[in-house]
Every structure is written in C-alpha cells, then in structure tokens.
Design a protein around this motif. Structure first.
Motif, PDB file in Angstrom:
ATOM      1  N   LEU A 103     -30.957  34.055  12.716  1.00  0.00           N
ATOM      2  CA  LEU A 103     -31.435  32.688  12.890  1.00  0.00           C
ATOM      3  C   LEU A 103     -30.354  31.672  12.547  1.00  0.00           C
ATOM      4  N   LYS A 104     -30.545  30.466  13.029  1.00  0.00           N
ATOM      5  CA  LYS A 104     -29.687  29.338  12.701  1.00  0.00           C
ATOM      6  C   LYS A 104     -30.502  28.322  11.913  1.00  0.00           C
ATOM      7  N   PRO A 105     -29.818  27.416  11.182  1.00  0.00           N
ATOM      8  CA  PRO A 105     -30.555  26.369  10.470  1.00  0.00           C
ATOM      9  C   PRO A 105     -31.449  25.546  11.395  1.00  0.00           C
ATOM     10  N   THR A 106     -31.067  25.416  12.660  1.00  0.00           N
ATOM     11  CA  THR A 106     -31.880  24.653  13.608  1.00  0.00           C
ATOM     12  C   THR A 106     -33.151  25.386  14.008  1.00  0.00           C
ATOM     13  N   ASP A 107     -33.267  26.649  13.637  1.00  0.00           N
ATOM     14  CA  ASP A 107     -34.480  27.423  13.964  1.00  0.00           C
ATOM     15  C   ASP A 107     -35.583  27.226  12.935  1.00  0.00           C
ATOM     16  N   VAL A 108     -35.258  26.505  11.837  1.00  0.00           N
ATOM     17  CA  VAL A 108     -36.246  26.259  10.786  1.00  0.00           C
ATOM     18  C   VAL A 108     -36.219  24.773  10.430  1.00  0.00           C
ATOM     19  N   THR A 109     -37.173  24.348   9.649  1.00  0.00           N
ATOM     20  CA  THR A 109     -37.175  22.985   9.113  1.00  0.00           C
ATOM     21  C   THR A 109     -36.811  23.059   7.643  1.00  0.00           C
ATOM     22  N   ILE A 110     -35.676  22.482   7.286  1.00  0.00           N
ATOM     23  CA  ILE A 110     -35.205  22.520   5.912  1.00  0.00           C
ATOM     24  C   ILE A 110     -35.598  21.226   5.206  1.00  0.00           C
ATOM     25  N   ASN A 111     -36.340  21.365   4.123  1.00  0.00           N
ATOM     26  CA  ASN A 111     -36.726  20.222   3.293  1.00  0.00           C
ATOM     27  C   ASN A 111     -35.855  20.213   2.048  1.00  0.00           C
ATOM     28  N   PHE A 112     -35.014  19.204   1.921  1.00  0.00           N
ATOM     29  CA  PHE A 112     -34.129  19.131   0.760  1.00  0.00           C
ATOM     30  C   PHE A 112     -34.883  18.547  -0.426  1.00  0.00           C
ATOM     31  N   LEU A 113     -35.163  19.395  -1.404  1.00  0.00           N
ATOM     32  CA  LEU A 113     -35.937  19.002  -2.577  1.00  0.00           C
ATOM     33  C   LEU A 113     -35.309  19.568  -3.837  1.00  0.00           C
ATOM     34  N   GLN A 114     -35.260  18.759  -4.887  1.00  0.00           N
ATOM     35  CA  GLN A 114     -34.838  19.252  -6.187  1.00  0.00           C
ATOM     36  C   GLN A 114     -35.930  20.193  -6.721  1.00  0.00           C
ATOM     37  N   PRO A 115     -35.573  21.092  -7.667  1.00  0.00           N
ATOM     38  CA  PRO A 115     -36.505  22.146  -8.078  1.00  0.00           C
ATOM     39  C   PRO A 115     -37.921  21.698  -8.431  1.00  0.00           C
ATOM     40  N   ALA A 116     -38.091  20.636  -9.200  1.00  0.00           N
ATOM     41  CA  ALA A 116     -39.443  20.219  -9.598  1.00  0.00           C
ATOM     42  C   ALA A 116     -40.288  19.852  -8.382  1.00  0.00           C
ATOM     43  N   ASP A 117     -39.691  19.110  -7.449  1.00  0.00           N
ATOM     44  CA  ASP A 117     -40.423  18.727  -6.244  1.00  0.00           C
ATOM     45  C   ASP A 117     -40.647  19.928  -5.331  1.00  0.00           C
ATOM     46  N   ALA A 118     -39.663  20.813  -5.289  1.00  0.00           N
ATOM     47  CA  ALA A 118     -39.798  22.011  -4.458  1.00  0.00           C
ATOM     48  C   ALA A 118     -40.903  22.922  -4.988  1.00  0.00           C
ATOM     49  N   LEU A 119     -41.006  23.043  -6.302  1.00  0.00           N
ATOM     50  CA  LEU A 119     -42.054  23.866  -6.894  1.00  0.00           C
ATOM     51  C   LEU A 119     -43.433  23.307  -6.542  1.00  0.00           C
ATOM     52  N   ALA A 141     -41.715  28.484   2.402  1.00  0.00           N
ATOM     53  CA  ALA A 141     -40.818  29.303   1.587  1.00  0.00           C
ATOM     54  C   ALA A 141     -39.935  28.386   0.751  1.00  0.00           C
ATOM     55  N   TRP A 142     -39.326  28.977  -0.256  1.00  0.00           N
ATOM     56  CA  TRP A 142     -38.476  28.217  -1.171  1.00  0.00           C
ATOM     57  C   TRP A 142     -37.233  29.032  -1.483  1.00  0.00           C
ATOM     58  N   ALA A 143     -36.059  28.474  -1.201  1.00  0.00           N
ATOM     59  CA  ALA A 143     -34.787  29.104  -1.540  1.00  0.00           C
ATOM     60  C   ALA A 143     -34.333  28.535  -2.878  1.00  0.00           C
ATOM     61  N   VAL A 144     -34.186  29.408  -3.890  1.00  0.00           N
ATOM     62  CA  VAL A 144     -33.953  28.906  -5.241  1.00  0.00           C
ATOM     63  C   VAL A 144     -33.239  29.947  -6.078  1.00  0.00           C
ATOM     64  N   TRP A 145     -33.003  29.632  -7.327  1.00  0.00           N
ATOM     65  CA  TRP A 145     -32.266  30.494  -8.252  1.00  0.00           C
ATOM     66  C   TRP A 145     -33.103  30.698  -9.516  1.00  0.00           C
ATOM     67  N   ASP A 146     -32.629  31.612 -10.365  1.00  0.00           N
ATOM     68  CA  ASP A 146     -33.291  31.815 -11.653  1.00  0.00           C
ATOM     69  C   ASP A 146     -32.999  30.640 -12.592  1.00  0.00           C
ATOM     70  N   PRO A 147     -33.956  30.269 -13.476  1.00  0.00           N
ATOM     71  CA  PRO A 147     -35.182  30.990 -13.830  1.00  0.00           C
ATOM     72  C   PRO A 147     -36.389  30.685 -12.932  1.00  0.00           C
ATOM     73  N   TYR A 148     -36.190  29.807 -11.928  1.00  0.00           N
ATOM     74  CA  TYR A 148     -37.309  29.474 -11.043  1.00  0.00           C
ATOM     75  C   TYR A 148     -37.827  30.713 -10.317  1.00  0.00           C
ATOM     76  N   THR A 149     -36.890  31.571  -9.900  1.00  0.00           N
ATOM     77  CA  THR A 149     -37.300  32.798  -9.216  1.00  0.00           C
ATOM     78  C   THR A 149     -38.231  33.620 -10.100  1.00  0.00           C
ATOM     79  N   SER A 150     -37.816  33.859 -11.332  1.00  0.00           N
ATOM     80  CA  SER A 150     -38.630  34.656 -12.240  1.00  0.00           C
ATOM     81  C   SER A 150     -39.954  33.971 -12.557  1.00  0.00           C
ATOM     82  N   GLN A 151     -39.925  32.654 -12.669  1.00  0.00           N
ATOM     83  CA  GLN A 151     -41.146  31.901 -12.959  1.00  0.00           C
ATOM     84  C   GLN A 151     -42.176  32.055 -11.843  1.00  0.00           C
TER      85      GLN A 151
END
Length: 344
Positions: free
Chosen positions: A165-181, A191-201
């Motif tokens: 896939l390409k980025p144009t095949d999806v809709t990317i919402n740019f959000l800081q972690p609190a808003d993304a959660l 879906a949410w692309a993120v890092w730890d500790p958010y992943t573990s949470q």
C-alpha cells in the motif's frame, strides 16, 4: 482515497505549543563548572518526555554528585522537543529515529550525538478489540492515527509499503498520543500507529497488534543537541557526562526491570503491569551504541523515503547532522537489542 501530505514548514509543532510542562532542577551536590570566564555553574537544559530520562536517571542513582545543574522541560513527543532544540530553548534531548529527519528537512539547527538500539516490537499498528482487520493489506481505505514526524510515522509508512500500500491508499490522521488514544477508543479511527508504553497500555485493554516494526524499522533512538551547546566547552563537557550517566542508567534498567517499572508506573500513572510490559518489550531492551556509518545509512533510508513521498522538502543528508565525538568505545549501532525472551 484522500491524499494527505505534510505542510513543508509545519512538520515541527511550534515551541509555544510544545512545552507541556517544565520540571525542576537536578542541582550539584559538590563542585561547580562555569561557562567560559564567568565562574558561574553550568546549567544544562534537557528535553524529556513524561516518565523519561529524568525519572530513569533518578531511579538509577545517576542524578547524584553532578557538577552542573539540569533544567528539565517535558514534551509530548520528539518533534516538538527538537523544535525547542532548534530554538536553543533546550541543549539536548532524546527522541526516536524519525524526528531528527524531519527536523533536518526543516533546516533546524540540531546535531545527533548519541544513540541506542532497542527492540522494535513496541512500534506497532494497533487495532481495537473486535476489529475485522487481520493484516496490513486490510488497512486500505481505513483511518489511521499517528503522531506527525514521530518514529511511528515511519513505521506506518514502512508497514504500508510491506503490505503493498501507499500512504494515499489510507487516510492518515495526525494526532498526538493523548488525542490519538481518545480517537482510537471512540472508534473515530480504525487503527493507531504508536510506540511503547502506549502499545503496552492499549494491548492490556484487549486491542491487538496488526503489524509491528520488528524487522522493519531500525529500532534506533537518539540524543540530539543544539550546535551552540556543543560549541560551549563547559556545556559540551556536561553533555559528555550526561550521556555517560544515561548509558549506565540503561544498563541498570536491564538488570532491574521490576524496580524500574515501579518507578515508571508512579511517574506516568500507568498500571504497574503495563509499565513492566513496556520495559520488557521495549524500554529495557535498549543498548547504548555508537552513532556510526551503519546508523547514518539506516537513517538516510528514512530520509530518502519521506523525500520520495514528498512528505519532507528536498534532500536530507543525514551525516551532516551527526557529531561522533561522544562515541567512545560504544558497540556498533547494529548490536542486537537485549531480550527478555519470547514471552516478554
């Protein structure tokens, strides 16, 4: 499908919005180090994230007997921290593998001076409990939250590419972690692309990993300094000492995962179980490594990827933003991350 591109000069959040909180000082117990000719004690301004290096150094006993003062400032993620480095509001701070690329593309005054190599298992694209998505290819046409210019941003791009896939095949919402959660929990994004500790949470709530960064992204993290601080002999000496303390603290974490998880949980408000998951999955796997040619080549690939996608302006030559003076006898950047075993 909607095309979502980054504003060329807005890849870094303005400094006025970046400072979410300012911590106190870690002052010297003995000795002083002054700026040239001033006789005054050196103050090192350090950018951090909540439950980050300040908490780590304190837990490991590495904030004792300093001959300089530390002024801590806390940021929500790497991009705004590097905006502060560029503005000389911060002398040095720790970020993931992608923020330095975006900062370099914005022609920020930054210099990469140290690195760690850790597991990429905590870099993940997560889907909520009950989601019908089963593979990266299923993301076509879906809404995905990610922090703009963060390490998770490249992990998302790389995961999409791996799925054809390409980025144009999806809709990317740019959000800081609190808003993304919040968006993830409300179902506003798929879906949410993120890092730890958010992943573990989030995994503790029944969510699951759709794809992870293992074998896909380089797992590097960096300490990034302001060139002006490096040009100041007294501050450069303090930075050298700070980096050595961080290296010792990272060794301490690996030997004391439960103890660090307790401290981290208290500092961040995370449940202890979540903190321990994140320590074993990501935080405690890090190995201090040199900012060497292999690291530069790996980061150049990230830069070239974003340039090809026209998500950053022009060509970034990553090696031009690297200073190797603090490498010392550190192992190569390709050194395998520490591991707590398959069940961690």
């Amino acid at each position: 499908m909607r095309r979502h591109s980054l504003p060329l000069l807005a890849t870094l959040i303005p400094l006025s919005l970046a400072l979410s909180a300012c911590g106190g000082s870690s002052a010297a117990d003995s000795g002083t180090a002054g700026t040239a000719g001033s006789g005054a004690k050196v103050t090192l301004s350090i950018g951090d994230q909540k439950g980050g290096n300040e908490s780590l150094l304190k837990a490991a006993g590495e904030l004792e007997n300093l001959d300089y003062t530390i002024k801590w400032s806390t940021f929500t993620s790497g991009p705004p921290l590097l905006e502060a480095v560029n503005a000389k509001a911060v002398d040095i701070g720790g970020v993931g593998n992608t923020p330095p690329v975006f900062a370099a593309a914005a022609k920020s005054k930054i210099t990469v001076v140290a690195a760690t190599h850790g597991s990429s298992a905590g870099e993940a694209i997560l889907v909520p409990k009950g989601s019908a998505l089963q593979s990266g290819a299923d993301l076509r046409g879906k809404k995905i939250a990610v922090a703009q210019g963060s390490s998770a941003h490249f992990q998302l791009i790389a995961s999409l590419e791996q799925a054809g896939l390409k980025p144009t095949d999806v809709t990317i919402n740019f959000l800081q972690p609190a808003d993304a959660l919040a968006a993830f929990n409300s179902g506003s994004v798929d879906a949410w692309a993120v890092w730890d500790p958010y992943t573990s949470q989030v995994l503790r709530t029944g969510a699951r990993v759709l794809t992870s960064g293992e074998g896909l992204v380089n797992g590097l993290g960096f300490q990034v300094a302001a060139p002006a601080a490096l040009e100041d002999a007294a501050k450069s000496k303090a930075i050298d000492d700070y980096l050595k303390r961080l290296q010792r603290a990272q060794e301490w974490v690996f030997k004391h995962p439960e103890e660090w998880a307790k401290v981290w949980a208290k500092e961040t408000g995370l449940p202890y179980e979540v903190a321990l998951d994140a320590v074993k999955r990501s935080n405690g796997t890090r190995v201090p490594v040199a900012v060497d040619d292999a690291a530069v080549v790996s980061e150049q690939k990230i830069a070239d990827t974003f340039t090809e996608l026209k998500l950053i302006p022009g060509k970034v030559v990553f090696k031009d933003f690297v200073d190797t003076r603090f490498n010392g006898n550190l192992p190569p950047s390709t050194t395998a991350p520490r591991s707590y075993g398959k069940d961690s």
